[in-house]
Write a protein that holds these residues in place. Structure first.
Motif, PDB file in Angstrom:
ATOM      1  N   UNK A 136      35.078  35.314  36.666  1.00  0.00           N
ATOM      2  CA  UNK A 136      33.728  35.896  36.640  1.00  0.00           C
ATOM      3  C   UNK A 136      33.639  37.096  37.593  1.00  0.00           C
ATOM      4  N   UNK A 137      34.299  36.978  38.746  1.00  0.00           N
ATOM      5  CA  UNK A 137      34.311  38.081  39.709  1.00  0.00           C
ATOM      6  C   UNK A 137      35.042  39.302  39.115  1.00  0.00           C
ATOM      7  N   UNK A 138      36.154  39.046  38.444  1.00  0.00           N
ATOM      8  CA  UNK A 138      36.904  40.159  37.834  1.00  0.00           C
ATOM      9  C   UNK A 138      36.110  40.773  36.679  1.00  0.00           C
ATOM     10  N   UNK A 139      35.315  39.952  36.006  1.00  0.00           N
ATOM     11  CA  UNK A 139      34.457  40.488  34.932  1.00  0.00           C
ATOM     12  C   UNK A 139      33.439  41.458  35.524  1.00  0.00           C
ATOM     13  N   UNK A 140      32.875  41.081  36.689  1.00  0.00           N
ATOM     14  CA  UNK A 140      31.919  41.997  37.355  1.00  0.00           C
ATOM     15  C   UNK A 140      32.600  43.313  37.701  1.00  0.00           C
ATOM     16  N   UNK A 141      33.778  43.193  38.313  1.00  0.00           N
ATOM     17  CA  UNK A 141      34.443  44.408  38.809  1.00  0.00           C
ATOM     18  C   UNK A 141      34.988  45.292  37.687  1.00  0.00           C
ATOM     19  N   UNK A 142      35.169  44.705  36.496  1.00  0.00           N
ATOM     20  CA  UNK A 142      35.627  45.518  35.363  1.00  0.00           C
ATOM     21  C   UNK A 142      34.447  45.899  34.456  1.00  0.00           C
ATOM     22  N   UNK A 195      32.313  43.982  32.758  1.00  0.00           N
ATOM     23  CA  UNK A 195      32.204  43.259  31.487  1.00  0.00           C
ATOM     24  C   UNK A 195      31.360  41.985  31.572  1.00  0.00           C
ATOM     25  N   UNK A 196      30.606  41.856  32.681  1.00  0.00           N
ATOM     26  CA  UNK A 196      29.838  40.614  32.879  1.00  0.00           C
ATOM     27  C   UNK A 196      28.835  40.332  31.767  1.00  0.00           C
ATOM     28  N   UNK A 197      28.396  41.368  31.080  1.00  0.00           N
ATOM     29  CA  UNK A 197      27.405  41.117  30.022  1.00  0.00           C
ATOM     30  C   UNK A 197      28.058  40.574  28.748  1.00  0.00           C
ATOM     31  N   UNK A 198      29.377  40.629  28.664  1.00  0.00           N
ATOM     32  CA  UNK A 198      30.014  40.185  27.414  1.00  0.00           C
ATOM     33  C   UNK A 198      30.933  38.977  27.555  1.00  0.00           C
ATOM     34  N   UNK A 199      31.261  38.608  28.814  1.00  0.00           N
ATOM     35  CA  UNK A 199      32.104  37.418  28.988  1.00  0.00           C
ATOM     36  C   UNK A 199      31.441  36.456  29.974  1.00  0.00           C
ATOM     37  N   UNK A 200      31.652  35.173  29.765  1.00  0.00           N
ATOM     38  CA  UNK A 200      31.185  34.181  30.745  1.00  0.00           C
ATOM     39  C   UNK A 200      32.237  33.083  30.792  1.00  0.00           C
ATOM     40  N   UNK A 201      32.268  32.399  31.921  1.00  0.00           N
ATOM     41  CA  UNK A 201      33.301  31.380  32.119  1.00  0.00           C
ATOM     42  C   UNK A 201      32.656  30.082  32.544  1.00  0.00           C
ATOM     43  N   UNK A 202      33.212  28.987  32.067  1.00  0.00           N
ATOM     44  CA  UNK A 202      32.669  27.709  32.499  1.00  0.00           C
ATOM     45  C   UNK A 202      33.811  26.713  32.660  1.00  0.00           C
ATOM     46  N   UNK A 203      33.658  25.908  33.698  1.00  0.00           N
ATOM     47  CA  UNK A 203      34.706  24.953  34.027  1.00  0.00           C
ATOM     48  C   UNK A 203      34.520  23.711  33.171  1.00  0.00           C
ATOM     49  N   UNK A 204      35.508  23.450  32.306  1.00  0.00           N
ATOM     50  CA  UNK A 204      35.397  22.247  31.475  1.00  0.00           C
ATOM     51  C   UNK A 204      36.765  21.912  30.908  1.00  0.00           C
ATOM     52  N   UNK A 214      37.923  29.961  37.013  1.00  0.00           N
ATOM     53  CA  UNK A 214      36.670  30.392  36.353  1.00  0.00           C
ATOM     54  C   UNK A 214      35.876  31.307  37.283  1.00  0.00           C
ATOM     55  N   UNK A 215      35.794  30.931  38.568  1.00  0.00           N
ATOM     56  CA  UNK A 215      35.022  31.739  39.522  1.00  0.00           C
ATOM     57  C   UNK A 215      35.664  33.120  39.695  1.00  0.00           C
TER      58      UNK A 215
END
Ligand code: SAM
Length: 276
Positions: free
Chosen positions: A105-111, A113-122, A101-102
């Motif tokens: 989220x880092x790859x979302x920043x670098x691509x 896309x952080x405003x459209x995807x989020x990840x949560x550990x569950x 998940x972490x």
């Protein structure tokens, strides 16, 4: 959940995993600060036929810009980022592995896309969302290590709006048993919980779904995997490949995957089911 091949990265290994991915991007001649989705796809589309399989499932799932998507077992997040980038939708990914998940989220920043995807550990068996929170629940190659399938599909149904879509791309049990292990999801048969297609249909119906599509995509997966195994046999794995998450047993797992597909020990199902 039973221990599985994914457990290797669950003990604070985020930084190490991220470093390995960025080093592999560099070795492949890509920019680790601004990788494209296609640069990352050989690693972060962690299922048979990667990007292609994601786009095929998306084409029949009916995703639009306003669709709220939940990706169950989102891994390093390749499919969720692909859906967000292609359709403009918002995607929530959940995964049992905190490090995945972490890094997702880092790859979302670098691509970007952080405003459209989020990840949560569950855990997929106890989702931290209210009833009827999503329009589409999406899951690829995650159910193989989950033993309590009735609870899994009930939980996926619970978080869907009425008439919402469950889109599945999974490994299922083939006609010939047992499978050869280790596979990419299990070191031994004790860690693997595959169901045969008729049993999966029954599970979905019992959880309140109407199965609209149940397509067998084994032939395409078998051909692609045979080619992949031949290539790694000749040239070794590409720098940015699944050996980064699966470790040194990766080549044995890949060969077993190809054999299992060719011998009918596992099969691939692409499914669209609608919540009643
Ligand atoms: C083969 S990977 C697939 C990842 C992603 N769906 C993809 O296709 O790229 C399977 C993922 O399912 C996750 N997983 C397995 N059991 C889970 C559970 N009970 N709850 C949430 N995630 C789970 C694993 O941690 C792993 O990241």
């Amino acid at each position: 959940m039973a221990a599985s091949t994914y457990d290797a990265k669950t003990s604070g290994a985020t930084a190490g995993l991220a470093r390995a991915i960025f080093a592999a991007l560099r070795a492949a001649g890509k920019d680790p600060l601004r990788p494209t989705l296609d640069d990352l796809a050989p690693l972060d589309e962690f299922h048979v036929r990667g990007r292609q399989a994601t786009l095929e499932l998306a084409a029949i799932a009916g995703i639009g810009p306003a669709t709220r998507v939940l990706d169950v077992g989102s891994g390093l997040g390749g499919p969720s980022r692909r859906l967000a980038a292609t359709f403009g939708c918002r995607v929530t990914g959940i995964d049992l592995c905190e490090d995945y998940c972490a890094v997702a989220a880092l790859l979302a920043q670098r691509t970007g896309l952080s405003d459209r995807v989020r990840y949560c550990c569950s855990d997929a068996l106890a989702l931290p969302f209210a009833d009827r929170s999503f329009d589409i629940v999406w899951t690829q190659h995650a159910a193989m290590t989950i033993a309590d399938k009735p609870r899994l599909y009930r939980e996926l149904s619970r978080v869907l709006v009425p008439h919402g879509v469950l889109a599945i791309y999974d490994v299922v049990a083939g006609r010939v048993q047992p499978a050869h292990y280790p596979t990419p999801w299990a070191r031994t048969g004790d860690e693997s919980f595959l169901v045969a297609p008729p049993a999966l249909r029954d599970l979905l119906t019992a959880a309140g779904f109407v199965v609209e599509r149940f397509d067998d995509t084994t032939a395409a997966g078998c051909e692609a995997f045979a080619r992949f195994v031949e290539t790694i046999g000749q040239r070794g794995p590409p720098p940015l490949g699944l050996q980064i998450v699966l470790g040194p047993a990766f080549e044995t797992m890949a060969r077993n995957q190809a054999r299992n597909l060719a011998e009918g020990r596992i099969a691939l199902a692409q499914i669209v089911a609608r919540r009643r």
